[in-house]
Design a protein around this motif. Structure first.
Motif, PDB file in Angstrom:
ATOM      1  N   LEU A 189       0.868  -1.151   0.092  1.00 11.30           N
ATOM      2  CA  LEU A 189       0.012  -0.024   0.025  1.00 11.30           C
ATOM      3  C   LEU A 189       0.869   1.246   0.070  1.00 11.30           C
ATOM      4  O   LEU A 189       1.973   1.361   0.607  1.00 11.30           O
ATOM      5  CB  LEU A 189      -0.794  -0.071   1.152  1.00 11.30           C
ATOM      6  N   GLU A 190       0.347   2.352  -0.685  1.00 12.75           N
ATOM      7  CA  GLU A 190       1.101   3.618  -0.785  1.00 12.75           C
ATOM      8  C   GLU A 190       0.223   4.633  -0.510  1.00 12.75           C
ATOM      9  O   GLU A 190      -0.500   5.072  -0.922  1.00 12.75           O
ATOM     10  CB  GLU A 190       1.571   3.933  -2.355  1.00 12.75           C
ATOM     11  N   LEU A 191       0.163   4.552   0.931  1.00 17.44           N
ATOM     12  CA  LEU A 191      -0.809   5.207   1.784  1.00 17.44           C
ATOM     13  C   LEU A 191      -0.319   6.929   1.771  1.00 17.44           C
ATOM     14  O   LEU A 191       0.975   7.105   2.042  1.00 17.44           O
ATOM     15  CB  LEU A 191      -1.323   4.965   3.158  1.00 17.44           C
ATOM     16  N   PRO A 192      -0.851   7.979   1.578  1.00 15.57           N
ATOM     17  CA  PRO A 192      -0.556   9.391   1.650  1.00 15.57           C
ATOM     18  C   PRO A 192      -0.052   9.625   3.128  1.00 15.57           C
ATOM     19  O   PRO A 192      -0.590   9.030   4.251  1.00 15.57           O
ATOM     20  CB  PRO A 192      -1.682  10.012   1.330  1.00 15.57           C
ATOM     21  N   LYS A 193       1.106  10.544   3.033  1.00 24.03           N
ATOM     22  CA  LYS A 193       1.570  11.038   4.496  1.00 24.03           C
ATOM     23  C   LYS A 193       0.442  11.626   5.280  1.00 24.03           C
ATOM     24  O   LYS A 193      -0.365  12.404   4.805  1.00 24.03           O
ATOM     25  CB  LYS A 193       2.718  11.968   3.975  1.00 24.03           C
ATOM     26  N   ASP A 194       0.535  11.399   6.812  1.00 21.21           N
ATOM     27  CA  ASP A 194      -0.120  12.076   7.613  1.00 21.21           C
ATOM     28  C   ASP A 194      -1.600  11.262   7.526  1.00 21.21           C
ATOM     29  O   ASP A 194      -2.316  11.820   8.536  1.00 21.21           O
ATOM     30  CB  ASP A 194      -0.464  13.507   7.313  1.00 21.21           C
ATOM     31  N   SER A 195      -1.740  10.326   6.994  1.00 25.40           N
ATOM     32  CA  SER A 195      -3.153   9.699   6.981  1.00 25.40           C
ATOM     33  C   SER A 195      -3.097   8.495   8.146  1.00 25.40           C
ATOM     34  O   SER A 195      -2.070   8.340   9.023  1.00 25.40           O
ATOM     35  CB  SER A 195      -3.291   8.872   5.633  1.00 25.40           C
ATOM     36  N   TYR A 196      -4.465   8.264   8.471  1.00 27.45           N
ATOM     37  CA  TYR A 196      -4.462   7.214   9.567  1.00 27.45           C
ATOM     38  C   TYR A 196      -5.173   5.872   8.879  1.00 27.45           C
ATOM     39  O   TYR A 196      -5.912   5.938   7.920  1.00 27.45           O
ATOM     40  CB  TYR A 196      -5.583   7.848  10.708  1.00 27.45           C
ATOM     41  N   VAL A 197      -4.686   4.959   9.519  1.00 27.46           N
ATOM     42  CA  VAL A 197      -5.063   3.539   8.823  1.00 27.46           C
ATOM     43  C   VAL A 197      -5.358   2.589   9.980  1.00 27.46           C
ATOM     44  O   VAL A 197      -4.709   2.525  10.925  1.00 27.46           O
ATOM     45  CB  VAL A 197      -3.899   2.809   7.970  1.00 27.46           C
ATOM     46  N   VAL A 198      -6.547   1.641  10.050  1.00 26.45           N
ATOM     47  CA  VAL A 198      -6.922   1.054  11.136  1.00 26.45           C
ATOM     48  C   VAL A 198      -7.133  -0.396  10.533  1.00 26.45           C
ATOM     49  O   VAL A 198      -7.752  -0.482   9.375  1.00 26.45           O
ATOM     50  CB  VAL A 198      -8.398   1.345  11.449  1.00 26.45           C
ATOM     51  N   PHE A 199      -6.530  -1.406  11.161  1.00 23.26           N
ATOM     52  CA  PHE A 199      -6.582  -2.680  10.829  1.00 23.26           C
ATOM     53  C   PHE A 199      -6.587  -3.508  12.173  1.00 23.26           C
ATOM     54  O   PHE A 199      -6.473  -3.349  13.265  1.00 23.26           O
ATOM     55  CB  PHE A 199      -5.240  -2.903   9.941  1.00 23.26           C
ATOM     56  N   ASP A 200      -6.900  -4.954  11.840  1.00 21.18           N
ATOM     57  CA  ASP A 200      -7.293  -5.901  12.978  1.00 21.18           C
ATOM     58  C   ASP A 200      -5.606  -6.613  13.292  1.00 21.18           C
ATOM     59  O   ASP A 200      -4.908  -6.347  12.516  1.00 21.18           O
ATOM     60  CB  ASP A 200      -8.229  -6.864  12.870  1.00 21.18           C
ATOM     61  N   ARG A 201      -5.993  -7.460  14.037  1.00 24.68           N
ATOM     62  CA  ARG A 201      -4.713  -8.030  14.760  1.00 24.68           C
ATOM     63  C   ARG A 201      -3.951  -9.229  13.464  1.00 24.68           C
ATOM     64  O   ARG A 201      -2.762  -9.494  13.764  1.00 24.68           O
ATOM     65  CB  ARG A 201      -4.854  -8.922  16.015  1.00 24.68           C
ATOM     66  N   ASN A 228       7.342   6.694   7.572  1.00 17.75           N
ATOM     67  CA  ASN A 228       6.600   7.250   6.613  1.00 17.75           C
ATOM     68  C   ASN A 228       5.341   8.560   6.875  1.00 17.75           C
ATOM     69  O   ASN A 228       4.930   8.959   6.188  1.00 17.75           O
ATOM     70  CB  ASN A 228       5.906   6.298   5.722  1.00 17.75           C
ATOM     71  N   GLY A 229       5.536   8.602   8.204  1.00 21.44           N
ATOM     72  CA  GLY A 229       4.404   9.634   8.834  1.00 21.44           C
ATOM     73  C   GLY A 229       3.023   9.301   8.705  1.00 21.44           C
ATOM     74  O   GLY A 229       2.065   9.915   8.608  1.00 21.44           O
ATOM     75  N   ILE A 230       2.647   7.848   8.632  1.00 16.78           N
ATOM     76  CA  ILE A 230       1.405   7.334   8.622  1.00 16.78           C
ATOM     77  C   ILE A 230       1.024   6.979  10.022  1.00 16.78           C
ATOM     78  O   ILE A 230       1.786   5.947  10.728  1.00 16.78           O
ATOM     79  CB  ILE A 230       1.458   6.174   7.626  1.00 16.78           C
ATOM     80  N   ARG A 231      -0.111   7.204  10.635  1.00 16.13           N
ATOM     81  CA  ARG A 231      -0.515   6.845  11.906  1.00 16.13           C
ATOM     82  C   ARG A 231      -1.405   5.667  11.916  1.00 16.13           C
ATOM     83  O   ARG A 231      -2.259   5.623  10.898  1.00 16.13           O
ATOM     84  CB  ARG A 231      -1.277   7.935  12.767  1.00 16.13           C
ATOM     85  N   PHE A 232      -1.151   4.631  12.642  1.00 14.42           N
ATOM     86  CA  PHE A 232      -2.171   3.534  12.601  1.00 14.42           C
ATOM     87  C   PHE A 232      -2.827   3.246  14.097  1.00 14.42           C
ATOM     88  O   PHE A 232      -2.317   3.718  15.014  1.00 14.42           O
ATOM     89  CB  PHE A 232      -1.346   2.360  12.168  1.00 14.42           C
ATOM     90  N   VAL A 233      -3.739   2.363  13.931  1.00 13.01           N
ATOM     91  CA  VAL A 233      -4.523   1.979  15.363  1.00 13.01           C
ATOM     92  C   VAL A 233      -4.905   0.483  14.886  1.00 13.01           C
ATOM     93  O   VAL A 233      -5.351   0.122  13.955  1.00 13.01           O
ATOM     94  CB  VAL A 233      -5.889   2.494  15.434  1.00 13.01           C
ATOM     95  N   THR A 234      -4.683  -0.298  16.239  1.00 17.19           N
ATOM     96  CA  THR A 234      -4.650  -1.888  15.891  1.00 17.19           C
ATOM     97  C   THR A 234      -5.222  -2.302  17.143  1.00 17.19           C
ATOM     98  O   THR A 234      -4.820  -1.947  18.118  1.00 17.19           O
ATOM     99  CB  THR A 234      -3.591  -2.614  15.133  1.00 17.19           C
TER     100      THR A 234
END
Length: 379
Positions: free
Chosen positions: A183-195, A209-215
């Protein structure tokens, strides 16, 4: 009464024919078509999705019956063999390119997700994959288990309008993390995914890469506890603490949250250090929207049975399914009338070959009550 073209003709105007033809010329293999065309293939497959046709014979017979109403679309009669051959041989990349162009149009109209307001209008993506069961003897390329075949559809859903922004298809045995790394996610974006996407090296890559995540944090995860974060905790937040992960650098954050409805305590992991702990929990709850997306397309569109057995035929149908979804979303966003996607789909199904104004179908005029109606008269 003003003349109207068919509803089918009105809804496919979103695809300018000159743009479509340029893609058809770019993604073409073999000899030139005589009477058949990629436009005919697309309209046939789109009609199949909108009307619930699930076999080549059904598609051909349905369109042949309506030949007098769709001739103006430039579609000539064709056989099952011709449609099948096009599905098997003509590159599915054409419909992928068509999908990308339609996605841009939908994103321009899509409403912003009002639940989350990030700095600099950062985007939120919901990442997951779903299994599509296939018969291994018919789909030998879709290896999953010894006696079972399956394909895995990978989607990153844009939370603004819930649009499938990133799409890929792999064998059923392919791990989700292998697709996620591409994936080439844009900088400063948020991505949420499971375990299922747990991979510390990927977490490091996202952070760099400046991408925030929540899992979700795995129960057996080894973390080094750091300082507890200051400030009053929001209701339901049991713990908000900085942690370090083994093998990678950087500061991460563990949030323990008690769900009031189920009474279950969840532990989340994130590299977003500048948002409230309750927002971390809310972001993970938002991940449920991609589950609803998979459920919707499986229940309302044909993505569980296929019109061909090759990987190209399967991908062709999947891209047409996603184009159909975007088509419905486009009309939902454009009309701004509040109908659900399912309501718009039902209207299309019932009126696809009727000569009616589609916008009036979405918003029929309210009947005017006469002041001299005998039943309403007070005299």
């Amino acid at each position: 009464m003003a003349h109207c073209s068919t509803v089918l003709s009105q809804i496919v105007r979103i695809f300018p024919r000159h743009e479509f033809q340029s893609l058809a010329n770019k993604y073409h293999v073999g000899q030139k078509f005589r009477s058949f065309s990629r436009w005919t293939q697309f309209v046939a497959l789109l009609t199949a999705q909108l009307t619930g046709r699930d076999s080549l014979r059904d598609i051909v017979e349905n369109l042949s019956v309506q030949a007098g109403k769709i001739y103006h679309l430039g579609i000539k009669p064709f056989s099952r063999a011709t449609l099948s051959r096009a599905n098997e041989q003509q590159p599915h990349q054409m419909y992928e390119a068509l999908f990308q162009r339609l996605l841009v149009r939908c994103q321009d109209l899509a409403p912003r997700n009002r639940r989350f307001k990030f700095k600099d209008s950062a985007k939120l993506y919901l990442l997951d994959a779903t299994m599509i069961d296939l018969t291994l003897s018919l789909f030998p390329w879709a290896k999953y288990r010894k006696s079972k075949g399956a394909a895995k559809l990978h989607i990153a859903l844009d939370a603004d309008g819930y649009l499938p922004a990133f799409v890929d298809l792999s064998e059923g045995k392919e791990h989700e993390i292998n697709m996620a790394r591409q994936l080439e996610l844009p900088k400063d974006s948020y991505v949420v995914f499971d375990r299922g996407y747990t991979d510390y090296a990927w977490y490091q890559e996202l952070t760099d890469n400046g991408i925030r995540f929540v899992t979700r944090l795995k129960s057996n995860a080894v973390t080094t506890p750091g300082a507890k974060r200051r400030g009053r905790k929001s209701p339901g937040v049991l713990l908000d603490q900085e942690v370090a992960l083994n093998g990678i650098t950087g500061t991460y954050r563990k949030v323990r949250y008690l769900d009031e409805d189920s009474g279950v305590a969840y532990e989340f992991l994130t590299n977003a250090l500048d948002i409230p702990a309750a927002t971390v929990a809310d972001l993970y709850k938002e991940r449920w929207q991609i589950e609803l997306f998979f459920k919707w397309i499986k229940q309302n569109l044909h993505i569980k049975s296929f019109l061909g057995t090759s990987r190209n035929a399967v991908m062709t149908q999947i891209w047409v399914v996603l184009c159909t979804y975007l088509l419905l979303a486009f009309h939902k966003f454009q009309s701004k009338l509040g109908q659900s996607m399912q309501q718009i789909l039902r209207l299309m199904q019932l009126n696809l070959f009727e000569r009616r104004d589609f916008l009036e179908l979405l918003a029929p005029p309210k009947p005017k009550l006469s002041l001299y109606d005998s039943q309403l008269s007070l005299i």
